[in-house]
Write an enzyme that holds these catalytic residues in place. Structure first.
Site: not given
Ligand code: ASP
Length: 329
Positions: A188, A242, A216-217, A219, A239-240
């Site tokens: 992200t 969510g 799905r949504v 963070d 990021t990571g």
């Molecule tokens: N944080 C994002 C999510 O969970 C994923 C990402 O950081 O790429 O959708």
């Protein structure tokens, strides 16, 4: 619509021709005197370098942080080589690309969109929701309908990008859905900027986890989880995986730590540690945070090594490795 047409549309849009950009200058007031080290922008991962360049074109001309972050992350949304942001991202497990984004400024003005399909710049939709509606967040079909009624156009493509399609077909063979184990899922773009007048804003945009359950949504569009700004304190983005950020109101928690006096690094460390405590026994879950305070101090922290961020200021334009708690393997 053919893939060629889709790519052409993306090219036109990135040149500002296909989708009318929202050009309204941020109607905000400065919270403090110009800072010595501003303007300043940081954003997640290597694609942050190009995104920062987009933001910098606004910041270096004395523009508002809010306009800068919108323009900056839109660069990543236009990048057809990016597999985790924008319409060239990996699809959900039913084969659809769905986009999430949000934007916020130091006056707590914010807009958000989630589960949006076929529109190239979810960040522009988030900004328009902020500017034109009394609401913060629109999702799915309703969000798309509202966007189409408000000057956005669909970029529909029946023939997806071959690499994305091939990867998806390979994934379908086993259809294993393991949230959080694949580091390549977590790219992200989250951006924080402080402008020359001392105003802060942030933006976050993603295609979310690859092969997620449809609907799905994560963070990234959730104010307080993937992004939070408070003009008295500063801002944070994430990021990571969510789900971990939502469970802990991650970005908001970082800002609250800074409010109590933590440095950006310390505040990011605190939330990463809290997330680990709340997920005992979970291996391979990558989570990374960036934070910046109103003095222009910044920092980042992640669970695993490998998380880095792009920094642009008057005298710096580079990648910075975030601190981390664990190493892969
Ligand atoms: N944080 C994002 C999510 O969970 C994923 C990402 O950081 O790429 O959708």
């Amino acid at each position: 619509m053919s893939r060629r047409r889709f790519l052409k549309n993306l090219g036109l849009a990135s040149a500002g021709l296909a989708i009318k950009p929202i050009t309204t200058a941020a109607q905000t007031t400065a919270k403090s005197l110009p800072l010595k080290d501003s303007p300043l922008v940081i954003s997640t991962w290597i694609h942050g370098m190009e995104a920062n360049a987009g933001a910098w074109s606004v910041l270096e001309n004395g523009g508002a942080a809010l306009d800068a972050v919108q323009k900056g992350v839109a660069v990543t949304e236009s990048d057809i080589t990016n597999r985790s942001v924008g319409l060239a991202g990996r699809p959900d497990r039913d084969g659809h690309v769905t986009l999430d984004a949000c934007i916020m400024d130091h006056d707590s003005r914010c807009g958000s969109v989630a589960f949006l399909e076929d529109i190239q710049h979810p960040i522009d939709v988030a900004r328009a929701i902020m500017d034109k509606t009394p609401h913060v967040m629109l999702v799915g079909e309703g969000a798309q309908k509202w966007a189409l009624e408000n000057g956005f156009s669909k970029v529909d493509f029946e023939v997806p990008i071959p690499e994305v399609q091939k990867d998806y077909e390979n994934w379908l063979i086993k259809s294993e859905y393991k949230t959080g184990v694949n580091v390549e899922n977590h790219d992200t773009i989250g951006m924080l900027a402080l402008d020359a007048s001392g105003r802060m804003a942030g933006a976050c945009t993603t295609s979310g986890m690859a092969y997620k359950i449809r609907g799905r949504v994560g963070d990234s569009p959730i104010i307080g989880a993937g992004l939070f700004i408070d003009g008295d304190v500063g801002g944070a983005t994430a990021t990571g995986v969510g789900e971990a950020m939502i469970r802990t109101a991650g970005a908001s928690a970082v800002v609250e730590s800074m409010r109590r006096g933590a440095s950006p690094d310390e505040a990011c460390y605190d939330i990463v540690q809290r997330i680990l405590k709340k997920h005992p026994g979970v291996e391979g879950m990558q989570v990374g945070f960036l934070a910046m305070n109103m003095k222009g101090e910044y920092g980042g922290y992640s669970v695993y090594n490998g998380f880095n961020y792009a920094l642009r200021s008057n005298d710096r334009n580079e990648m910075v490795d975030a601190k981390y708690m664990r190493t892969w393997g």
